[in-house]
Design an enzyme around this catalytic site. Sequence first.
Site, PDB file in Angstrom:
ATOM      1  N   GLU A   1      31.365  45.783  41.466  1.00 47.28           N
ATOM      2  CA  GLU A   1      31.536  46.215  42.872  1.00 47.28           C
ATOM      3  C   GLU A   1      30.302  46.973  43.368  1.00 47.28           C
ATOM      4  O   GLU A   1      30.407  47.854  44.209  1.00 47.28           O
ATOM      5  CB  GLU A   1      32.782  47.106  43.050  1.00 47.28           C
ATOM      6  CG  GLU A   1      34.104  46.448  42.796  1.00 47.28           C
ATOM      7  CD  GLU A   1      34.352  45.238  43.675  1.00 47.28           C
ATOM      8  OE1 GLU A   1      33.706  45.137  44.738  1.00 47.28           O
ATOM      9  OE2 GLU A   1      35.153  44.397  43.280  1.00 47.28           O
TER      10      GLU A   1
HETATM   11  C1  LIG Z   1      33.090  42.469  33.699  1.00 46.81           C
HETATM   12  C2  LIG Z   1      32.506  42.123  35.025  1.00 46.81           C
HETATM   13  C3  LIG Z   1      33.350  41.786  36.065  1.00 46.81           C
HETATM   14  C4  LIG Z   1      32.823  41.417  37.299  1.00 46.81           C
HETATM   15  N1  LIG Z   1      33.653  40.989  38.300  1.00 46.81           N
HETATM   16  C5  LIG Z   1      33.108  40.390  39.398  1.00 46.81           C
HETATM   17  C6  LIG Z   1      33.934  39.702  40.337  1.00 46.81           C
HETATM   18  O1  LIG Z   1      35.160  39.672  40.217  1.00 46.81           O
HETATM   19  N2  LIG Z   1      33.325  39.063  41.367  1.00 46.81           N
HETATM   20  C7  LIG Z   1      31.975  39.063  41.546  1.00 46.81           C
HETATM   21  O2  LIG Z   1      31.507  38.464  42.494  1.00 46.81           O
HETATM   22  N3  LIG Z   1      31.174  39.731  40.686  1.00 46.81           N
HETATM   23  C8  LIG Z   1      31.705  40.374  39.610  1.00 46.81           C
HETATM   24  N4  LIG Z   1      30.897  41.005  38.712  1.00 46.81           N
HETATM   25  C9  LIG Z   1      29.472  41.046  38.955  1.00 46.81           C
HETATM   26  C10 LIG Z   1      28.975  42.439  39.305  1.00 46.81           C
HETATM   27  O3  LIG Z   1      29.414  42.827  40.563  1.00 46.81           O
HETATM   28  C11 LIG Z   1      27.451  42.423  39.161  1.00 46.81           C
HETATM   29  O4  LIG Z   1      27.170  42.306  37.770  1.00 46.81           O
HETATM   30  C12 LIG Z   1      26.802  43.651  39.743  1.00 46.81           C
HETATM   31  O5  LIG Z   1      26.941  43.667  41.136  1.00 46.81           O
HETATM   32  C13 LIG Z   1      25.319  43.745  39.384  1.00 46.81           C
HETATM   33  O6  LIG Z   1      24.641  42.533  39.612  1.00 46.81           O
HETATM   34  P1  LIG Z   1      23.767  41.886  38.446  1.00 46.81           P
HETATM   35  O7  LIG Z   1      24.575  41.857  37.218  1.00 46.81           O
HETATM   36  O8  LIG Z   1      23.176  40.641  38.936  1.00 46.81           O
HETATM   37  O9  LIG Z   1      22.611  42.952  38.202  1.00 46.81           O
HETATM   38  P2  LIG Z   1      21.239  43.034  39.025  1.00 46.81           P
HETATM   39  O10 LIG Z   1      21.538  42.967  40.473  1.00 46.81           O
HETATM   40  O11 LIG Z   1      20.265  42.105  38.450  1.00 46.81           O
HETATM   41  O12 LIG Z   1      20.810  44.549  38.690  1.00 46.81           O
HETATM   42  C14 LIG Z   1      20.103  44.906  37.506  1.00 46.81           C
HETATM   43  C15 LIG Z   1      19.653  46.372  37.658  1.00 46.81           C
HETATM   44  O13 LIG Z   1      18.808  46.496  38.796  1.00 46.81           O
HETATM   45  C16 LIG Z   1      19.332  47.455  39.690  1.00 46.81           C
HETATM   46  N5  LIG Z   1      19.084  47.005  41.063  1.00 46.81           N
HETATM   47  C17 LIG Z   1      19.204  45.769  41.570  1.00 46.81           C
HETATM   48  N6  LIG Z   1      18.954  45.772  42.891  1.00 46.81           N
HETATM   49  C18 LIG Z   1      18.682  47.054  43.221  1.00 46.81           C
HETATM   50  C19 LIG Z   1      18.348  47.725  44.433  1.00 46.81           C
HETATM   51  N7  LIG Z   1      18.286  47.067  45.604  1.00 46.81           N
HETATM   52  N8  LIG Z   1      18.158  49.061  44.396  1.00 46.81           N
HETATM   53  C20 LIG Z   1      18.220  49.741  43.235  1.00 46.81           C
HETATM   54  N9  LIG Z   1      18.531  49.168  42.066  1.00 46.81           N
HETATM   55  C21 LIG Z   1      18.749  47.852  42.069  1.00 46.81           C
HETATM   56  C22 LIG Z   1      20.799  47.554  39.387  1.00 46.81           C
HETATM   57  O14 LIG Z   1      21.332  48.815  39.761  1.00 46.81           O
HETATM   58  C23 LIG Z   1      20.807  47.330  37.880  1.00 46.81           C
HETATM   59  O15 LIG Z   1      20.538  48.548  37.235  1.00 46.81           O
HETATM   60  C24 LIG Z   1      31.417  41.436  37.488  1.00 46.81           C
HETATM   61  C25 LIG Z   1      30.574  41.810  36.437  1.00 46.81           C
HETATM   62  C26 LIG Z   1      31.096  42.113  35.224  1.00 46.81           C
HETATM   63  C27 LIG Z   1      30.160  42.434  34.099  1.00 46.81           C
END
Ligand SMILES: Cc1cc2nc3c(=O)[nH]c(=O)nc-3n(C[C@H](O)[C@H](O)[C@H](O)COP(=O)(O)OP(=O)(O)OC[C@H]3O[C@@H](n4cnc5c(N)ncnc54)[C@H](O)[C@@H]3O)c2cc1C
Length: 592
Positions: free
Chosen positions: A435
């Site tokens: 989220e």
């Molecule tokens: C168990 C689990 C359940 C989930 N459930 C859902 C679901 O039901 N539906 C769904 O759609 N998604 C879901 N997700 C996905 C989740 O919302 C994302 O993993 C999360 O939003 C982070 O995106 P990412 O993994 O691509 O990380 P990235 O966006 O690649 O981020 C990697 C790092 O970079 C940082 N970062 C990235 N952009 C910025 C910025 N603009 N400013 C500062 N820091 C930044 C982040 O804080 C993080 O530390 C789930 C994930 C997991 C692991």
Amino acid sequence: MSTYTAPIRDMQFVLNEIVGLEDICALPGNEECSVELVESILDEASKFATGVLDPINRVGDRVGHVVKDGVVTTAPGFKEAYKLFAETGWTSMPFSPEFGGQGLPAVVTMAVNEMWKGANMAFGLCPMLTGGAIEAIAHHASEELKQKYLPKMVEGTWTGTMNLTEPNAGSDLAAISTKAKAAGDGTYLVSGTKIFITWGEHDVAENIIHLVLARLPDAPPGLKGISLFIVPKFLVNEDGSLGKRNDLICSSLEHKLGIHGSPTAVMSYGDNEGAVGYLVGEENKGVGYMFTMMNNARVNVGLEGVGIAERAYQHALWYARERVQGAIIGDKSGEKKTILHHPDVRRLLMDVKSRTEAMRTLAYYAAAQIDKAHAGDAVAQARIDLLTPVVKGWSTEQGVELSSNALQVFGGVGFIEETGAAQYYRDSRITTIYEGTTAIQANDLVGRKLAREKVPGAGMKALLAEMSADAAAIAGNAQLAGIAANLKNGIAALSSTSDWILANYATAPQAVHAGSVPFLKLTGIVVGGWLMGKSAQIAAQRIAEGSSDGYYTAKLATANYFAAHQLPFAAAYAAEVVGGAESALGLAEELF
Ligand SMILES: Cc1cc2nc3c(=O)[nH]c(=O)nc-3n(C[C@H](O)[C@H](O)[C@H](O)COP(=O)(O)OP(=O)(O)OC[C@H]3O[C@@H](n4cnc5c(N)ncnc54)[C@H](O)[C@@H]3O)c2cc1C
């Protein structure tokens, strides 16, 4: 062995004496609600949490679910528990009676949801995501779609999901590439891969209503070209019965650090003819619509921090009362006693108890603002807008720290899986990520909610003024002078740091964002300290009136602890925000 017990006394204190449940019940639309009714709801929910959800929490973690050829079998007991959950009406509490809901206020749902999260966080995710999907459909879909999907979702026969994330689109939703095209008959064909979809496939309900973000041909690039679609697992016939299976499949389930009872699916849409989808609202407005769902879900994920910390506390307290280890420093008898007598174990337990109470009070306070905003109160709307990233970001970061502190109480056995403390720690770890990570919440707080607010800083200034007035009132009671002094210092730190952000946001955005997470934590601590100060004021008043309820004595102790141990961090976070950017950003990329 420790079993989950809903902290009903504290819930009732916050509901009745802090957020004013009676006033919330008196708001238009809440006519069905009363303090007595809420008492019995909490009682019944507590029985369900303890009797049905807590007993399958461990098996959810240890056994988990399996996927074979796209078919997911959930952990033993989950299917039966969900059936009972829906049958006993827990899925329908906050929703409109028009669709079969009970129309209960958000504050009541908040307390009940805390129990699901405390007893079994992985299970609680299923109704949580469904609730978000219901909100998005109820606010933005056509009447026809509402009538077709909402009654079954509200009664829990069908569940819902939220499909944003793709391999290349996580925090950056603008990168979403899942496609949709008009099929010519009013429907759309959706194709693409979504990852990490919570409860994306399972066997606990008849149908799964996926809300999917996708791009139409010729849509503008970025966030302004994303539309929202309802894509059901089984198509729904005109008469409401289930039709043929849609072209979507769970291609695999993720292997995770925690929440093993919650199936996290990789979803593949449209591998064949295309998955049939129905446009929600207007084209290209999907991200805004999805935020209806995300805001709901963000407050609820913040509540996971509360629930998991409470559960971890209960477990640790049980152990601290059992485990005998060594004589106690300063105890001349030399008698070996339970570890609850060691000063540092006392500090750890007090830390978890006090900070969990602060988080609970903040979460319920936020829910009360949702209820008031729902009844047309613009001030409450501004307050919930400001506090949503704080509830999510601060409470989840706390949840991780507190489940770690609770685990520490166990010593070595805390690290051993059989004890169970490790599960709470592992489960809590996802809450700061999904989220929107803590960084994304912090970006929202310093950007949209502060510096880019319509009148920049107006919402924060109103909050600071209210907290200052309350701190002055608390200072009037000599017994609470220590709390008031620390609170005033915290408010001053938040105020000066907010001013610094407002002054520097336009010219030095990188410097501001280097301190955005510390600023979020600063805000959480001060708002938490304010609400604990108000709690102490009420407790002191009840004691002065002659109450001998030990709860009030304990509340004074936890509020004093929060003021003495947490509020001093406000000044440290303020210094980090204002003076920390250069050292955070100064190292050249190649030297990392
Ligand atoms: C168990 C689990 C359940 C989930 N459930 C859902 C679901 O039901 N539906 C769904 O759609 N998604 C879901 N997700 C996905 C989740 O919302 C994302 O993993 C999360 O939003 C982070 O995106 P990412 O993994 O691509 O990380 P990235 O966006 O690649 O981020 C990697 C790092 O970079 C940082 N970062 C990235 N952009 C910025 C910025 N603009 N400013 C500062 N820091 C930044 C982040 O804080 C993080 O530390 C789930 C994930 C997991 C692991």
